[in-house]
Design a protein around this motif. Structure first.
Motif, PDB file in Angstrom:
ATOM      1  N   SER A  73       8.489 -21.133  17.358  1.00  0.00           N
ATOM      2  CA  SER A  73       9.917 -21.042  17.215  1.00  0.00           C
ATOM      3  C   SER A  73      10.348 -19.427  17.567  1.00  0.00           C
ATOM      4  N   LEU A  74       9.687 -18.627  17.122  1.00  0.00           N
ATOM      5  CA  LEU A  74       9.973 -17.220  17.051  1.00  0.00           C
ATOM      6  C   LEU A  74      11.167 -16.850  15.984  1.00  0.00           C
ATOM      7  N   LEU A  75      11.139 -17.581  14.885  1.00  0.00           N
ATOM      8  CA  LEU A  75      12.016 -17.515  13.944  1.00  0.00           C
ATOM      9  C   LEU A  75      11.703 -16.617  12.513  1.00  0.00           C
ATOM     10  N   SER A  76      10.332 -16.241  12.634  1.00  0.00           N
ATOM     11  CA  SER A  76       9.887 -15.752  11.322  1.00  0.00           C
ATOM     12  C   SER A  76      10.716 -14.519  10.852  1.00  0.00           C
ATOM     13  N   ALA A  77      11.230 -13.654  11.838  1.00  0.00           N
ATOM     14  CA  ALA A  77      12.174 -12.305  11.546  1.00  0.00           C
ATOM     15  C   ALA A  77      13.441 -13.130  10.966  1.00  0.00           C
TER      16      ALA A  77
ATOM     17  N   GLU B  23       4.004 -25.748   8.574  1.00  0.00           N
ATOM     18  CA  GLU B  23       3.930 -24.374   8.633  1.00  0.00           C
ATOM     19  C   GLU B  23       5.075 -23.740   7.854  1.00  0.00           C
ATOM     20  N   LEU B  24       6.309 -24.262   7.766  1.00  0.00           N
ATOM     21  CA  LEU B  24       7.092 -23.693   6.754  1.00  0.00           C
ATOM     22  C   LEU B  24       6.762 -23.768   5.369  1.00  0.00           C
ATOM     23  N   LEU B  25       6.033 -25.041   4.951  1.00  0.00           N
ATOM     24  CA  LEU B  25       5.479 -25.161   3.798  1.00  0.00           C
ATOM     25  C   LEU B  25       4.480 -23.965   3.424  1.00  0.00           C
ATOM     26  N   TRP B  26       3.701 -23.525   4.463  1.00  0.00           N
ATOM     27  CA  TRP B  26       2.827 -22.349   4.078  1.00  0.00           C
ATOM     28  C   TRP B  26       3.224 -21.286   3.616  1.00  0.00           C
ATOM     29  N   ARG B  27       4.679 -21.143   4.382  1.00  0.00           N
ATOM     30  CA  ARG B  27       5.438 -19.993   3.751  1.00  0.00           C
ATOM     31  C   ARG B  27       5.738 -20.042   2.457  1.00  0.00           C
ATOM     32  N   GLU B  28       6.100 -21.376   1.947  1.00  0.00           N
ATOM     33  CA  GLU B  28       6.350 -21.584   0.680  1.00  0.00           C
ATOM     34  C   GLU B  28       5.425 -21.475  -0.495  1.00  0.00           C
ATOM     35  N   PHE B  29       4.092 -21.952   0.237  1.00  0.00           N
ATOM     36  CA  PHE B  29       2.790 -21.839  -0.471  1.00  0.00           C
ATOM     37  C   PHE B  29       2.534 -20.275  -0.968  1.00  0.00           C
ATOM     38  N   TYR B  30       2.670 -19.308   0.120  1.00  0.00           N
ATOM     39  CA  TYR B  30       2.195 -17.807  -0.118  1.00  0.00           C
ATOM     40  C   TYR B  30       3.358 -17.035  -1.077  1.00  0.00           C
ATOM     41  N   TYR B  31       4.630 -17.562  -0.768  1.00  0.00           N
ATOM     42  CA  TYR B  31       5.549 -17.415  -1.674  1.00  0.00           C
ATOM     43  C   TYR B  31       5.413 -17.569  -3.331  1.00  0.00           C
TER      44      TYR B  31
ATOM     45  N   TRP C 137       5.765  -7.639  17.233  1.00  0.00           N
ATOM     46  CA  TRP C 137       5.375  -9.337  16.643  1.00  0.00           C
ATOM     47  C   TRP C 137       4.002  -9.851  17.477  1.00  0.00           C
ATOM     48  N   MET C 138       3.485 -10.587  16.973  1.00  0.00           N
ATOM     49  CA  MET C 138       2.287 -11.006  17.517  1.00  0.00           C
ATOM     50  C   MET C 138       1.973 -12.379  17.252  1.00  0.00           C
ATOM     51  N   HIS C 139       1.518 -13.348  18.191  1.00  0.00           N
ATOM     52  CA  HIS C 139       1.241 -14.578  18.070  1.00  0.00           C
ATOM     53  C   HIS C 139       0.301 -15.089  16.924  1.00  0.00           C
ATOM     54  N   ASN C 140       0.912 -16.173  16.134  1.00  0.00           N
ATOM     55  CA  ASN C 140       0.027 -16.322  15.100  1.00  0.00           C
ATOM     56  C   ASN C 140      -1.564 -16.582  15.407  1.00  0.00           C
TER      57      ASN C 140
ATOM     58  N   THR D 246      -7.224 -11.062  15.365  1.00  0.00           N
ATOM     59  CA  THR D 246      -7.498  -9.697  15.299  1.00  0.00           C
ATOM     60  C   THR D 246      -7.749  -9.534  13.908  1.00  0.00           C
ATOM     61  N   ALA D 247      -7.273 -10.053  12.995  1.00  0.00           N
ATOM     62  CA  ALA D 247      -7.257  -9.705  11.454  1.00  0.00           C
ATOM     63  C   ALA D 247      -8.765 -10.129  11.228  1.00  0.00           C
ATOM     64  N   MET D 248      -9.204 -11.172  11.538  1.00  0.00           N
ATOM     65  CA  MET D 248     -10.679 -11.673  11.400  1.00  0.00           C
ATOM     66  C   MET D 248     -11.721 -10.517  11.839  1.00  0.00           C
TER      67      MET D 248
ATOM     68  N   LEU E  74       7.612  -8.755   9.299  1.00  0.00           N
ATOM     69  CA  LEU E  74       6.986  -8.405   7.966  1.00  0.00           C
ATOM     70  C   LEU E  74       7.603  -9.246   6.765  1.00  0.00           C
ATOM     71  N   ASP E  75       6.681  -9.895   6.276  1.00  0.00           N
ATOM     72  CA  ASP E  75       7.270 -10.582   5.135  1.00  0.00           C
ATOM     73  C   ASP E  75       6.034 -10.651   4.105  1.00  0.00           C
ATOM     74  N   PHE E  76       6.155  -9.688   2.762  1.00  0.00           N
ATOM     75  CA  PHE E  76       4.836  -9.445   1.977  1.00  0.00           C
ATOM     76  C   PHE E  76       4.062 -10.832   1.898  1.00  0.00           C
ATOM     77  N   SER E  77       4.654 -11.828   1.403  1.00  0.00           N
ATOM     78  CA  SER E  77       3.687 -13.237   1.020  1.00  0.00           C
ATOM     79  C   SER E  77       2.955 -13.467   2.176  1.00  0.00           C
ATOM     80  N   SER E  78       3.697 -13.582   3.394  1.00  0.00           N
ATOM     81  CA  SER E  78       3.016 -14.375   4.401  1.00  0.00           C
ATOM     82  C   SER E  78       2.040 -13.004   4.986  1.00  0.00           C
ATOM     83  N   ASN E  79       2.129 -11.969   5.120  1.00  0.00           N
ATOM     84  CA  ASN E  79       1.408 -10.887   5.591  1.00  0.00           C
ATOM     85  C   ASN E  79       0.173 -10.849   4.585  1.00  0.00           C
TER      86      ASN E  79
ATOM     87  N   GLY F 108      -1.061 -12.878   2.503  1.00  0.00           N
ATOM     88  CA  GLY F 108      -1.501 -14.177   2.672  1.00  0.00           C
ATOM     89  C   GLY F 108      -2.509 -14.354   3.847  1.00  0.00           C
ATOM     90  N   GLY F 109      -1.877 -14.216   5.023  1.00  0.00           N
ATOM     91  CA  GLY F 109      -2.571 -14.217   6.242  1.00  0.00           C
ATOM     92  C   GLY F 109      -3.808 -13.190   6.390  1.00  0.00           C
ATOM     93  N   TRP F 110      -3.439 -12.038   5.914  1.00  0.00           N
ATOM     94  CA  TRP F 110      -4.605 -11.219   5.779  1.00  0.00           C
ATOM     95  C   TRP F 110      -5.780 -11.442   4.748  1.00  0.00           C
TER      96      TRP F 110
HETATM   97  C1  LIG Z   1      -2.732 -11.791   9.480  1.00  0.00           C
HETATM   98  C2  LIG Z   1      -1.436 -12.554   9.534  1.00  0.00           C
HETATM   99  C3  LIG Z   1      -0.548 -11.943   9.145  1.00  0.00           C
HETATM  100  C4  LIG Z   1       0.739 -12.451   9.275  1.00  0.00           C
HETATM  101  N1  LIG Z   1       1.719 -11.684   8.729  1.00  0.00           N
HETATM  102  C5  LIG Z   1       3.133 -12.358   8.713  1.00  0.00           C
HETATM  103  C6  LIG Z   1       4.403 -11.798   8.420  1.00  0.00           C
HETATM  104  O1  LIG Z   1       4.272 -10.534   7.895  1.00  0.00           O
HETATM  105  N2  LIG Z   1       5.290 -12.427   8.355  1.00  0.00           N
HETATM  106  C7  LIG Z   1       5.495 -13.695   8.802  1.00  0.00           C
HETATM  107  O2  LIG Z   1       6.772 -14.207   8.608  1.00  0.00           O
HETATM  108  N3  LIG Z   1       4.171 -14.338   9.023  1.00  0.00           N
HETATM  109  C8  LIG Z   1       3.328 -13.854   8.900  1.00  0.00           C
HETATM  110  N4  LIG Z   1       1.924 -14.550   9.514  1.00  0.00           N
HETATM  111  C9  LIG Z   1       2.291 -15.799   9.735  1.00  0.00           C
HETATM  112  C10 LIG Z   1       2.430 -16.294  11.260  1.00  0.00           C
HETATM  113  O3  LIG Z   1       1.513 -15.854  11.934  1.00  0.00           O
HETATM  114  C11 LIG Z   1       3.865 -16.089  11.593  1.00  0.00           C
HETATM  115  O4  LIG Z   1       4.816 -16.522  10.506  1.00  0.00           O
HETATM  116  C12 LIG Z   1       4.239 -16.835  12.820  1.00  0.00           C
HETATM  117  O5  LIG Z   1       3.497 -16.285  13.941  1.00  0.00           O
HETATM  118  C13 LIG Z   1       5.584 -16.529  13.359  1.00  0.00           C
HETATM  119  O6  LIG Z   1       6.038 -16.900  14.425  1.00  0.00           O
HETATM  120  P1  LIG Z   1       7.126 -18.215  14.641  1.00  0.00           P
HETATM  121  O7  LIG Z   1       8.472 -17.724  13.817  1.00  0.00           O
HETATM  122  O8  LIG Z   1       7.156 -18.539  16.319  1.00  0.00           O
HETATM  123  O9  LIG Z   1       6.273 -19.226  13.747  1.00  0.00           O
HETATM  124  P2  LIG Z   1       6.450 -20.686  13.893  1.00  0.00           P
HETATM  125  O10 LIG Z   1       5.166 -21.355  14.208  1.00  0.00           O
HETATM  126  O11 LIG Z   1       7.432 -21.424  14.637  1.00  0.00           O
HETATM  127  O12 LIG Z   1       6.311 -21.203  12.443  1.00  0.00           O
HETATM  128  C14 LIG Z   1       7.857 -21.366  11.504  1.00  0.00           C
HETATM  129  C15 LIG Z   1       7.697 -20.567  10.643  1.00  0.00           C
HETATM  130  O13 LIG Z   1       6.908 -21.135   9.506  1.00  0.00           O
HETATM  131  C16 LIG Z   1       6.223 -19.853   8.920  1.00  0.00           C
HETATM  132  N5  LIG Z   1       4.979 -19.794   9.040  1.00  0.00           N
HETATM  133  C17 LIG Z   1       4.215 -20.023  10.341  1.00  0.00           C
HETATM  134  N6  LIG Z   1       3.012 -20.046  10.129  1.00  0.00           N
HETATM  135  C18 LIG Z   1       2.905 -19.182   8.886  1.00  0.00           C
HETATM  136  C19 LIG Z   1       1.789 -18.852   8.166  1.00  0.00           C
HETATM  137  N7  LIG Z   1       0.428 -19.216   8.562  1.00  0.00           N
HETATM  138  N8  LIG Z   1       1.854 -18.632   6.852  1.00  0.00           N
HETATM  139  C20 LIG Z   1       3.194 -18.291   6.300  1.00  0.00           C
HETATM  140  N9  LIG Z   1       4.116 -18.820   6.984  1.00  0.00           N
HETATM  141  C21 LIG Z   1       4.195 -19.338   8.048  1.00  0.00           C
HETATM  142  C22 LIG Z   1       7.117 -18.537   9.321  1.00  0.00           C
HETATM  143  O14 LIG Z   1       8.205 -18.565   8.513  1.00  0.00           O
HETATM  144  C23 LIG Z   1       7.487 -19.160  10.833  1.00  0.00           C
HETATM  145  O15 LIG Z   1       8.494 -18.460  11.360  1.00  0.00           O
HETATM  146  C24 LIG Z   1       0.667 -13.953   9.355  1.00  0.00           C
HETATM  147  C25 LIG Z   1      -0.388 -14.271   9.779  1.00  0.00           C
HETATM  148  C26 LIG Z   1      -1.522 -13.650   9.598  1.00  0.00           C
HETATM  149  C27 LIG Z   1      -2.777 -14.747  10.306  1.00  0.00           C
END
Ligand SMILES: Cc1cc2nc3c(=O)[nH]c(=O)nc-3n(C[C@H](O)[C@H](O)[C@H](O)COP(=O)(O)OP(=O)(O)OC[C@H]3O[C@@H](n4cnc5c(N)ncnc54)[C@H](O)[C@@H]3O)c2cc1C
Length: 484
Positions: A238-242, A280-288, A343-346, A352-354, A378-383, A385-387
């Motif tokens: 979706s590219l909606l993360s920011a 995926e939205l719930l992963w965000r909730e989880f990390y928060y 931005w970088m694809h998930n 890259t992190a691995m 950049l979102d502290f919890s998701s970043n 969490g992902g790392w």
């Molecule tokens: C090392 C690493 C660092 C990351 N840093 C961030 C970060 O700083 N900010 C950030 O928003 N996401 C981060 N992510 C999660 C994820 O990569 C991005 O949310 C996603 O790539 C954003 O693209 P999108 O909006 O098109 O996501 P979509 O695939 O369309 O997903 C919709 C939304 O769900 C949430 N989401 C999706 N995947 C995850 C996930 N794995 N964890 C938590 N929330 C998720 C995001 O809010 C996202 O916008 C990180 C993942 C990794 C592995």
């Protein structure tokens, strides 16, 4: 009485819980104004491209307020000092905002709240950034969930339509004549700030842009999300993360959009595609929630024993990773995308992190910081969490012995090398056979395709197939030292 609406990660006027409460509280001839503080006392990492997104958003927010004859006061400074100055100049302040979960934001809010309370003023905060208030979803024993799947299942079990219902926030109920114009603070103009920086051409700030992306994704993306989301060369996400981070799109709005589509489609396969996005939205909730329950993760590994890992922390290899010059095309393409676009694809974030934490045995905090400096979303919890997931130090993380093979990841998710060629122009001439590992070419082939290894493109800085034993050894050492 002076009511202040304090915008933070909720940069929109509609469907905003705290704004709704603010509007309901302003009565009669009460004065009010809208405030944004660009402060340095919160998370210190704010890259240029992220700033660009923020300024674009603030400009548009001010324009939206302008349509109703209001305006946004944008102040630079430490939040506590801004409110101190306000308490010295005004009586009976009532401040409204949405809560934040990040430890440094909680600290900031506590300081401001204390100051306001000491001076006889009021601070009101509401939950709006996540669908469920952090700390609300607990397991049967009343504890936090440490595994995502049961957390997700519980969320889906308790979720009601009312949880993502639009919240009314009709600003036209406020009288523009009662808007206060403040003076004596360090006001900044986002228009002129924007001119000073190198913003991203890839992601644009502002609610209108967020709405456009959401609509496009609703119409053309949601129903194919599960199938396309892992292919970085395809715009399958979706590219909606920011936008979700800065609140230009609200989290209720995102869930609502998904459920409307879910109810509309009538085949199980499409429903499954949409469900994956909801997950995926719930992963965000989880990390928060993880941040809420474990604020120590700002410094520490979630699994404490992992802070005993002997990392290599080789600065030269780290620099090569940052520059996208590791000799692993999929890693390098990801890092170049990050620096170029903010931005970088998930899938590539995971690769890259691995690679940094396992192949280069580098402390996850180094990578977390570099991402923080460059990501717009950049979102502290998701970043964090992902790392920590990638480094195997985190909650519900990847097991440490399961290490992504960067060549296989590349072949599986970018089979034709389209993504690699986009960000590594020096490899554009290579056929699919060599695009994932150019160092396989012999001298003749290097000449034929015009890519000379170690001149045009580096040879791999480490040998992937030799790292696994060392990683396992280091993790075991750390885990054993904890048991002693
Ligand atoms: C090392 C690493 C660092 C990351 N840093 C961030 C970060 O700083 N900010 C950030 O928003 N996401 C981060 N992510 C999660 C994820 O990569 C991005 O949310 C996603 O790539 C954003 O693209 P999108 O909006 O098109 O996501 P979509 O695939 O369309 O997903 C919709 C939304 O769900 C949430 N989401 C999706 N995947 C995850 C996930 N794995 N964890 C938590 N929330 C998720 C995001 O809010 C996202 O916008 C990180 C993942 C990794 C592995």
């Amino acid at each position: 009485m002076l009511h202040i609406y304090w915008f933070r990660k909720d940069l929109r006027l509609t469907d905003n819980r705290a704004i709704s409460e603010f509007i309901n509280s302003v009565s009669g001839n009460d004065k009010f104004f809208f405030l944004y503080i660009k402060n340095r006392n919160t998370y210190k990492y704010f890259g240029e491209k992220r700033l660009g997104f923020l300024y674009e958003t603030l400009i548009e927010l001010n324009e939206e307020l302008g349509k109703l004859n209001f305006h946004l006061e944008i102040i630079e400074g430490k939040s506590k000092n801004v409110f101190k100055s306000l308490t010295e100049n005004y009586k009976e302040l009532s401040v409204y905002c949405n809560k934040q979960v990040e430890p440094y934001c909680i600290g900031r809010d506590e300081e401001v709240k204390e100051l306001l309370n000491e001076t006889g003023n009021k601070f009101h905060s509401y939950s709006d950034t996540t669908l469920f208030e952090p700390g609300e979803v607990l397991n049967g024993e009343g504890n936090q969930y440490k595994v995502y799947t049961p957390f997700k299942n519980q969320c889906l079990k308790i979720l009601k339509d009312a949880d993502f219902k639009k919240i009314d926030s009709d600003l036209s109920r406020l009288n523009p004549d009662n808007e206060e114009s403040i003076s004596g603070l360090n006001k900044i103009d986002p228009d002129s700030e924007l001119q000073k920086i190198n913003k991203s051409d890839f992601l644009k700030g502002g609610r209108q842009e967020g709405l456009k992306l959401l609509k496009e994704f609703y119409e053309n993306g949601l129903e194919e999300y599960r199938s396309k989301r892992d292919i970085p060369s395809v715009g399958g996400t979706s590219l909606l993360s920011a936008h979700l981070h800065f609140g230009t799109i609200g989290i209720r709005e995102a869930f609502r959009t998904a459920f409307v589509k879910y109810d509309k489609v009538n085949n199980e396969s499409s429903k499954g595609e949409i469900q994956t996005w909801i997950n995926e939205l719930l992963w965000r909730e989880f990390y928060y929630n993880i941040t809420f329950h474990n604020p120590r993760i700002i410094f520490e590994s979630f699994k404490k024993e992992c802070d005993n890992i002997r990392w290599n922390n080789d600065i030269h290899n780290f620099d090569k990773w940052c520059q996208g010059k590791t000799g692993y095309p999929i890693v390098d393409a990801g890092m170049r995308q990050l620096v170029k676009e903010g931005w970088m694809h998930n899938r590539v974030r995971m690769v890259t992190a691995m690679f940094l934490t396992k192949d280069l045995l580098t402390d996850w905090r180094w990578g977390e910081k570099f991402f923080a400096e460059h990501l717009i979303d950049l979102d502290f919890s998701s970043n964090n969490g992902g790392w920590q997931w990638s480094a195997s130090t985190g909650v519900d993380a990847q097991p440490y012995f399961r290490i992504f093979n960067p060549y296989l990841q590349s072949k599986k998710f970018d089979p034709g090398g389209i993504y690699i060629r986009k960000y590594l122009p020096e490899l554009r001439t290579l056929p699919a056979e060599f695009i994932h590992n150019p160092s396989l070419m012999n001298e003749e082939q290097q000449k034929l395709y015009g890519v000379i290894i170690d001149k045009d493109y580096p040879s791999p800085i480490v040998e992937h197939f030799k790292v696994k034993d060392e990683v396992v050894k280091r993790f075991k050492e750390a885990l054993d030292s904890e048991l002693k």
